[in-house]
Design a protein around this motif. Structure first.
Motif, PDB file in Angstrom:
ATOM      1  N   GLN A 179     -44.856  99.333  19.450  1.00 29.25           N
ATOM      2  CA  GLN A 179     -45.822 100.415  19.539  1.00 29.25           C
ATOM      3  C   GLN A 179     -46.947 100.289  18.527  1.00 29.25           C
ATOM      4  OE1 GLN A 179     -43.474 103.984  19.095  1.00 29.25           O
ATOM      5  NE2 GLN A 179     -42.705 103.909  21.197  1.00 29.25           N
ATOM      6  N   PHE A 180     -46.711  99.533  17.457  1.00 28.80           N
ATOM      7  CA  PHE A 180     -47.715  99.421  16.410  1.00 28.80           C
ATOM      8  C   PHE A 180     -48.075  97.952  16.196  1.00 28.80           C
ATOM      9  CE2 PHE A 180     -45.144 103.169  15.418  1.00 28.80           C
ATOM     10  CZ  PHE A 180     -46.128 104.147  15.411  1.00 28.80           C
ATOM     11  N   SER A 181     -49.364  97.716  15.983  1.00 30.25           N
ATOM     12  CA  SER A 181     -49.834  96.353  15.786  1.00 30.25           C
ATOM     13  C   SER A 181     -51.039  96.358  14.856  1.00 30.25           C
ATOM     14  CB  SER A 181     -50.219  95.721  17.130  1.00 30.25           C
ATOM     15  OG  SER A 181     -50.696  94.409  16.961  1.00 30.25           O
ATOM     16  N   ILE A 182     -51.152  95.325  14.042  1.00 31.04           N
ATOM     17  CA  ILE A 182     -52.310  95.157  13.175  1.00 31.04           C
ATOM     18  C   ILE A 182     -53.481  94.653  14.009  1.00 31.04           C
ATOM     19  CG2 ILE A 182     -53.228  93.903  11.185  1.00 31.04           C
ATOM     20  CD1 ILE A 182     -51.146  96.001  10.487  1.00 31.04           C
ATOM     21  N   ARG A 183     -54.669  95.174  13.728  1.00 30.00           N
ATOM     22  CA  ARG A 183     -55.848  94.770  14.478  1.00 30.00           C
ATOM     23  C   ARG A 183     -56.281  93.366  14.048  1.00 30.00           C
ATOM     24  NH1 ARG A 183     -59.495  97.404  17.600  1.00 30.00           N
ATOM     25  NH2 ARG A 183     -61.605  96.558  17.692  1.00 30.00           N
ATOM     26  N   GLY A 184     -56.140  92.416  14.932  1.00 32.60           N
ATOM     27  CA  GLY A 184     -56.503  91.047  14.608  1.00 32.60           C
ATOM     28  C   GLY A 184     -55.836  90.080  15.564  1.00 32.60           C
ATOM     29  N   GLY A 185     -55.952  88.810  15.286  1.00 32.60           N
ATOM     30  CA  GLY A 185     -55.352  87.797  16.145  1.00 32.60           C
ATOM     31  C   GLY A 185     -55.386  86.435  15.497  1.00 32.60           C
ATOM     32  N   SER A 186     -54.457  85.587  15.896  1.00 32.96           N
ATOM     33  CA  SER A 186     -54.302  84.263  15.313  1.00 32.96           C
ATOM     34  C   SER A 186     -55.184  83.244  16.027  1.00 32.96           C
ATOM     35  CB  SER A 186     -52.829  83.836  15.412  1.00 32.96           C
ATOM     36  OG  SER A 186     -52.655  82.503  15.011  1.00 32.96           O
ATOM     37  N   GLN A 187     -55.875  82.430  15.244  1.00 29.75           N
ATOM     38  CA  GLN A 187     -56.559  81.259  15.799  1.00 29.75           C
ATOM     39  C   GLN A 187     -55.543  80.137  15.937  1.00 29.75           C
ATOM     40  OE1 GLN A 187     -59.302  79.220  13.210  1.00 29.75           O
ATOM     41  NE2 GLN A 187     -60.625  78.628  14.919  1.00 29.75           N
ATOM     42  N   ALA A 188     -55.610  79.402  17.017  1.00 30.04           N
ATOM     43  CA  ALA A 188     -54.666  78.297  17.220  1.00 30.04           C
ATOM     44  C   ALA A 188     -54.979  77.139  16.275  1.00 30.04           C
ATOM     45  CB  ALA A 188     -54.716  77.826  18.664  1.00 30.04           C
ATOM     46  N   ALA A 189     -53.947  76.380  15.928  1.00 29.10           N
ATOM     47  CA  ALA A 189     -54.100  75.130  15.196  1.00 29.10           C
ATOM     48  C   ALA A 189     -53.664  73.994  16.114  1.00 29.10           C
ATOM     49  CB  ALA A 189     -53.258  75.145  13.925  1.00 29.10           C
ATOM     50  N   LEU A 190     -54.367  72.873  16.079  1.00 26.98           N
ATOM     51  CA  LEU A 190     -54.087  71.738  16.957  1.00 26.98           C
ATOM     52  C   LEU A 190     -53.584  70.564  16.133  1.00 26.98           C
ATOM     53  CD1 LEU A 190     -54.323  70.506  19.853  1.00 26.98           C
ATOM     54  CD2 LEU A 190     -56.627  69.779  19.196  1.00 26.98           C
ATOM     55  N   TYR A 191     -52.473  69.955  16.592  1.00 29.55           N
ATOM     56  CA  TYR A 191     -51.913  68.796  15.899  1.00 29.55           C
ATOM     57  C   TYR A 191     -51.127  67.954  16.899  1.00 29.55           C
ATOM     58  CZ  TYR A 191     -48.950  66.122  12.659  1.00 29.55           C
ATOM     59  OH  TYR A 191     -48.309  65.116  11.984  1.00 29.55           O
ATOM     60  N   ASN A 192     -51.514  66.694  17.028  1.00 29.60           N
ATOM     61  CA  ASN A 192     -50.818  65.746  17.919  1.00 29.60           C
ATOM     62  C   ASN A 192     -50.670  66.271  19.354  1.00 29.60           C
ATOM     63  OD1 ASN A 192     -50.565  63.759  16.015  1.00 29.60           O
ATOM     64  ND2 ASN A 192     -48.418  64.148  15.547  1.00 29.60           N
ATOM     65  N   GLY A 193     -51.743  66.855  19.869  1.00 27.55           N
ATOM     66  CA  GLY A 193     -51.735  67.325  21.250  1.00 27.55           C
ATOM     67  C   GLY A 193     -51.028  68.644  21.476  1.00 27.55           C
ATOM     68  N   MET A 194     -50.593  69.299  20.392  1.00 23.76           N
ATOM     69  CA  MET A 194     -49.902  70.576  20.514  1.00 23.76           C
ATOM     70  C   MET A 194     -50.721  71.672  19.839  1.00 23.76           C
ATOM     71  SD  MET A 194     -47.250  69.771  22.241  1.00 23.76           S
ATOM     72  CE  MET A 194     -46.406  71.346  22.150  1.00 23.76           C
ATOM     73  N   LEU A 195     -50.705  72.853  20.444  1.00 21.16           N
ATOM     74  CA  LEU A 195     -51.348  74.036  19.883  1.00 21.16           C
ATOM     75  C   LEU A 195     -50.277  74.932  19.274  1.00 21.16           C
ATOM     76  CD1 LEU A 195     -53.593  74.776  22.962  1.00 21.16           C
ATOM     77  CD2 LEU A 195     -54.495  74.140  20.718  1.00 21.16           C
ATOM     78  N   TYR A 196     -50.555  75.429  18.080  1.00 20.76           N
ATOM     79  CA  TYR A 196     -49.630  76.340  17.409  1.00 20.76           C
ATOM     80  C   TYR A 196     -50.358  77.663  17.195  1.00 20.76           C
ATOM     81  CZ  TYR A 196     -47.294  71.915  16.624  1.00 20.76           C
ATOM     82  OH  TYR A 196     -46.708  70.689  16.818  1.00 20.76           O
ATOM     83  N   VAL A 197     -49.786  78.754  17.695  1.00 17.45           N
ATOM     84  CA  VAL A 197     -50.466  80.046  17.638  1.00 17.45           C
ATOM     85  C   VAL A 197     -49.453  81.158  17.430  1.00 17.45           C
ATOM     86  CG1 VAL A 197     -50.433  80.268  20.165  1.00 17.45           C
ATOM     87  CG2 VAL A 197     -52.135  81.542  18.837  1.00 17.45           C
ATOM     88  N   GLY A 198     -49.833  82.155  16.631  1.00 20.23           N
ATOM     89  CA  GLY A 198     -48.984  83.308  16.369  1.00 20.23           C
ATOM     90  C   GLY A 198     -49.332  84.467  17.293  1.00 20.23           C
ATOM     91  N   PHE A 199     -48.336  85.329  17.548  1.00 29.67           N
ATOM     92  CA  PHE A 199     -48.529  86.468  18.434  1.00 29.67           C
ATOM     93  C   PHE A 199     -48.101  87.763  17.745  1.00 29.67           C
ATOM     94  CE2 PHE A 199     -48.472  82.856  21.234  1.00 29.67           C
ATOM     95  CZ  PHE A 199     -49.369  83.177  22.248  1.00 29.67           C
ATOM     96  N   SER A 200     -48.525  88.875  18.319  1.00 27.30           N
ATOM     97  CA  SER A 200     -48.270  90.177  17.685  1.00 27.30           C
ATOM     98  C   SER A 200     -46.814  90.606  17.762  1.00 27.30           C
ATOM     99  CB  SER A 200     -49.166  91.250  18.317  1.00 27.30           C
ATOM    100  OG  SER A 200     -48.881  91.404  19.698  1.00 27.30           O
ATOM    101  N   ASP A 201     -45.992  89.922  18.548  1.00 25.50           N
ATOM    102  CA  ASP A 201     -44.563  90.262  18.598  1.00 25.50           C
ATOM    103  C   ASP A 201     -43.765  89.505  17.536  1.00 25.50           C
ATOM    104  OD1 ASP A 201     -44.607  87.700  19.633  1.00 25.50           O
ATOM    105  OD2 ASP A 201     -43.298  88.136  21.340  1.00 25.50           O
ATOM    106  N   GLY A 202     -44.456  88.767  16.653  1.00 27.09           N
ATOM    107  CA  GLY A 202     -43.798  88.080  15.563  1.00 27.09           C
ATOM    108  C   GLY A 202     -43.404  86.652  15.855  1.00 27.09           C
TER     109      GLY A 202
END
Length: 384
Positions: A179-202
């Motif tokens: 029900q609660f979330s911080i206003r913002g969002g994760s930029q993806a990081a790219l390494y060896n053809g893979m994207l790493y990204v964080g989400f609001s569900d932890g």
């Protein structure tokens, strides 16, 4: 003969010691005459009109594109200025403004906005090339790679678009039931053809950059209040450094998604690496210097007000903004404060550093764009 040699050696050694002591005294006295000066080169109001209503969030890091400095605000759009003089070159009105940082390549600017659209803009003129509807606010910075732009929309949908046309290549959707979330969002990081990204569900998720297929996902932040992983992951070698809001700083293996070590202390912004240290702004109002290999604390600095933005390296010193305070400069080795300046109503955007021209740019809480000059100066030396 031996006594003469010993006497000469003693005189030589004591002479060297005297010289070294004199040099140390001179160096100490000379250093005491140095000051760290922070001064304003120019200031510009980025909004087209005065904001007399609810205070908007201004946190787009200024973007350097050629001879331009491009800045979005949280009220009414994006503006481009000449870097040296601050003279306005163009303005692009955007309803409800732009919060996240942008990315650029050649004459193209890519940025998400609060009007539910993602934009491709001609950097030199401000003309819109194409828009893509996300049907949600866009709060995370995009990532560009090999003609593809990747970004996370505010509704936890991650997109891959063709940068030339705006055509959708693939998407990855993740539902968040909190029900609660911080206003913002994760930029993806790219390494060896893979994207790493964080989400609001932890969760931290590894996605194949070509197809969007999930390689692994790791539930990090299980905080009952805020579970957000809004910080941008930083990848070095096979290690990912990522923070959870009000939670911990994690070091995770990139290939397997396993936690290697963790440090208690949540974060909202990405870490910054310099040498064998990493610098980390926590959500409890501190800046930490940690050993990169194991997270052991080297020093900490307590902010006067609010929390820190992402920390930037400026000629060996550290520069960051306080959400309710000043732009501050610290010594990277000791954490000692070097200097500061007060823009009014805090700073939410990470500063942009232009070392070549001795400039730091940032937007204040009042949506004013600052061009700052900082560095060591020598004060006049008077013989005592």
């Amino acid at each position: 003969m031996k006594s003469v040699l010993l006497g000469s050696l003693f005189l030589a050694l004591t002479g060297c010691a005297t010289i070294n002591h004199t040099l140390e005294q001179w160096s100490s006295k000379n250093n005491s005459k140095r000051e760290y000066e922070v001064k304003t080169a120019w200031i510009r109001q980025t909004t087209g009109k005065d904001n007399l209503g609810f205070r908007k969030i201004n946190r787009m890091t200024p973007l350097l594109v050629g001879e331009l400095i491009i800045q979005g605000n949280g009220l009414d759009g994006i503006v481009a200025y000449e870097r040296d003089t601050g003279r306005m070159k163009w303005r692009l009105p955007v309803q409800n403004g732009v919060e996240p940082s942008a990315a650029a390549i050649k004459d193209r600017l890519f940025v998400g906005a609060s009007d539910g659209n993602f934009y491709s803009v001609e950097s030199s003129t401000g003309r819109v090339q194409w828009t893509f509807p996300t049907k949600a606010e866009n709060l995370a910075p995009p990532l560009l790679d090999e003609g593809v732009v990747y970004f996370l929309a505010g509704n936890n949908v991650f997109y891959a678009l063709d940068a030339a046309t705006g055509r959708q290549i693939w998407l990855y959707s993740r539902q968040d039931t909190s029900q609660f979330s911080i206003r913002g969002g994760s930029q993806a990081a790219l390494y060896n053809g893979m994207l790493y990204v964080g989400f609001s569900d932890g969760a931290l998720v590894a996605l194949n950059a070509k197809s969007g297929a999930v390689a692994w996902e790791l539930q990090l932040n299980r905080n009952k209040r805020f579970r957000d992983i809004d910080a941008t992951p930083v990848v070095e070698g096979n290690q990912i450094y990522i923070a959870g809001y009000d939670d911990k700083l994690y070091c995770v293996s990139a290939d397997k998604g396993e936690i290697l070590w963790r440090v208690d202390g949540g974060g909202y912004s990405a870490i910054t690496m310099l040498g064998d240290k990493l610098f980390y702004p926590t959500t409890n109002g501190e800046v930490w210097a940690l050993k990169k290999n194991n997270g052991e604390k080297v020093w900490s600095y307590k902010l006067k007000e609010g929390i820190a933005t992402q920390i930037k390296n400026y000629k060996g010193s550290l520069v960051f903004g306080e959400s309710q305070g000043k732009l501050r400069f610290l010594d990277a080795n000791s954490g000692a404060e070097l200097g500061a300046m007060e823009p009014g109503r805090g700073i939410l955007s990470a500063p942009q550093v232009d070392e070549k021209n001795n400039r730091i740019y940032f937007i204040s809480g009042e949506a004013n764009l600052y061009a700052i000059e900082a560095g060591w100066i020598k004060t006049p030396y008077f013989k005592e």
